[in-house]
Design a protein around this motif. Structure first.
Motif, short mmCIF file in Angstrom:
data_model
loop_
_atom_site.label_atom_id
_atom_site.label_comp_id
_atom_site.label_asym_id
_atom_site.label_seq_id
_atom_site.Cartn_x
_atom_site.Cartn_y
_atom_site.Cartn_z
N THR A 151 -25.50 -18.73 -22.38
CA THR A 151 -24.99 -19.80 -21.51
C THR A 151 -24.89 -19.34 -20.05
OG1 THR A 151 -22.65 -19.19 -21.83
CG2 THR A 151 -23.62 -20.73 -23.42
N VAL A 154 -25.82 -21.40 -16.46
CA VAL A 154 -26.29 -22.67 -16.99
C VAL A 154 -25.21 -23.74 -16.82
CG1 VAL A 154 -27.03 -23.90 -19.08
CG2 VAL A 154 -27.81 -21.56 -18.67
N PRO A 197 -33.03 -24.34 -20.49
CA PRO A 197 -31.88 -24.54 -21.38
C PRO A 197 -32.04 -25.79 -22.24
CG PRO A 197 -31.16 -24.05 -19.14
CD PRO A 197 -32.63 -24.34 -19.07
N THR A 207 -29.88 -21.00 -23.59
CA THR A 207 -31.26 -20.63 -23.37
C THR A 207 -31.63 -19.48 -24.29
OG1 THR A 207 -32.87 -19.82 -21.74
CG2 THR A 207 -30.60 -19.11 -21.48
#
Length: 266
Positions: A151, A154, A197, A207
């Motif tokens: 994460t 993101v 992502p 991702t």
């Protein structure tokens, strides 16, 4: 010693191109200020820009300064024309080079280099940009917690109970806490994940090929706050709105962040 990018060749700027650029659809609002071309510096990495890039923002400052000169350029008939110039802010620790990876998360520096301008986001609906625009709300975060690499750097539309990343500084930003600064904002494509992502069943955006968890994330171009940033680039609100409406995907906007040692005059 920190490695410096090579200097680029000087670019020619023709005064006649100012009038010519006014004919382009992505030139910005009709009332936008057009600054007369002058011999001002450009970062060294400009030589790497392909001819398809027609819009460029340069951020020029010193390594230890929290202020920078922010200039918007348009490429017309092979020449770069100044469209807008203002004084902006950078990280509270100044600038840092990326040549040997000295930029670290939460060190308060703005990374030098040449980056694409990503999508826009803000507290309201699309303010008039042709770029992709995301309206955020009280549920949204930007995560950069190294213990949850998938994460890292993101955008998160929520923080479910199963989330492993922490919802407080310096591990993430609750975007609504900075609603004034992020009224108009654009992602600077610094240290992003290497793959796109996707949203898992639990609601988190992850991702499969994470960003470098040591370098930090959440580097944006946004509205000025009360002082220096934590690594972003910020400009006065009216100038940020101008940029928001000026950017266009067909012109592939980029941002170049540099220091005096990385530039030469036009």
């Amino acid at each position: 010693m920190t490695r410096r990018p090579r200097l680029c060749a000087a670019l020619a700027v023709a005064a006649a191109a100012v009038t010519a650029f006014g004919l382009l659809g992505a030139s910005g609002p009709a009332s936008a200020q057009v600054v007369a071309p002058t011999a001002v510096p450009l970062p060294a990495d400009i030589g790497q820009l392909p001819s398809t890039v027609k819009q460029l923002v340069t951020v020029e400052g010193g390594y230890t300064s929290t202020y920078a000169t922010v200039t918007a350029w348009a490429r017309v008939n092979g020449s770069w024309v100044v469209r807008m110039r203002t004084t902006g802010r950078v990280g509270y620790s100044g600038l840092s080079d990326m040549g040997v990876g000295i930029r670290r998360q939460s060190d308060g520096t703005t990374p030098t280099g040449l980056y694409k301008i990503g999508y826009g986001f803000g507290t309201g609906s699309n303010p008039g940009t042709s770029m992709w625009w995301r309206r955020f709300d009280r549920n949204d975060y930007w995560s950069f917690d190294a213990r949850d690499p998938k994460t890292y750097n993101v955008f998160q539309t929520q923080r479910p109970a199963t989330a492993y990343w922490r919802a407080y500084s310096p591990y993430s930003e609750h975007l609504y806490d900075l609603a004034s600064e992020y009224q108009y904002a654009f992602l600077i494509n610094f240290n992003l994940p290497k793959s796109k992502p996707y949203q898992r069943a639990d609601g988190q955006w992850v991702t499969s090929s994470p960003a470098n968890t040591a370098r930090g994330g959440g580097i944006f171009l946004h509205v000025n706050g009360s002082g220096a940033t934590a690594g972003c680039v910020s400009v006065p609100r009216d100038r940020m709105l101008w940029l928001t409406r000026w950017f266009g995907p067909a012109y592939q906007p980029h941002i170049a962040i540099g220091t005096t040692s990385l530039i030469r005059s036009l």
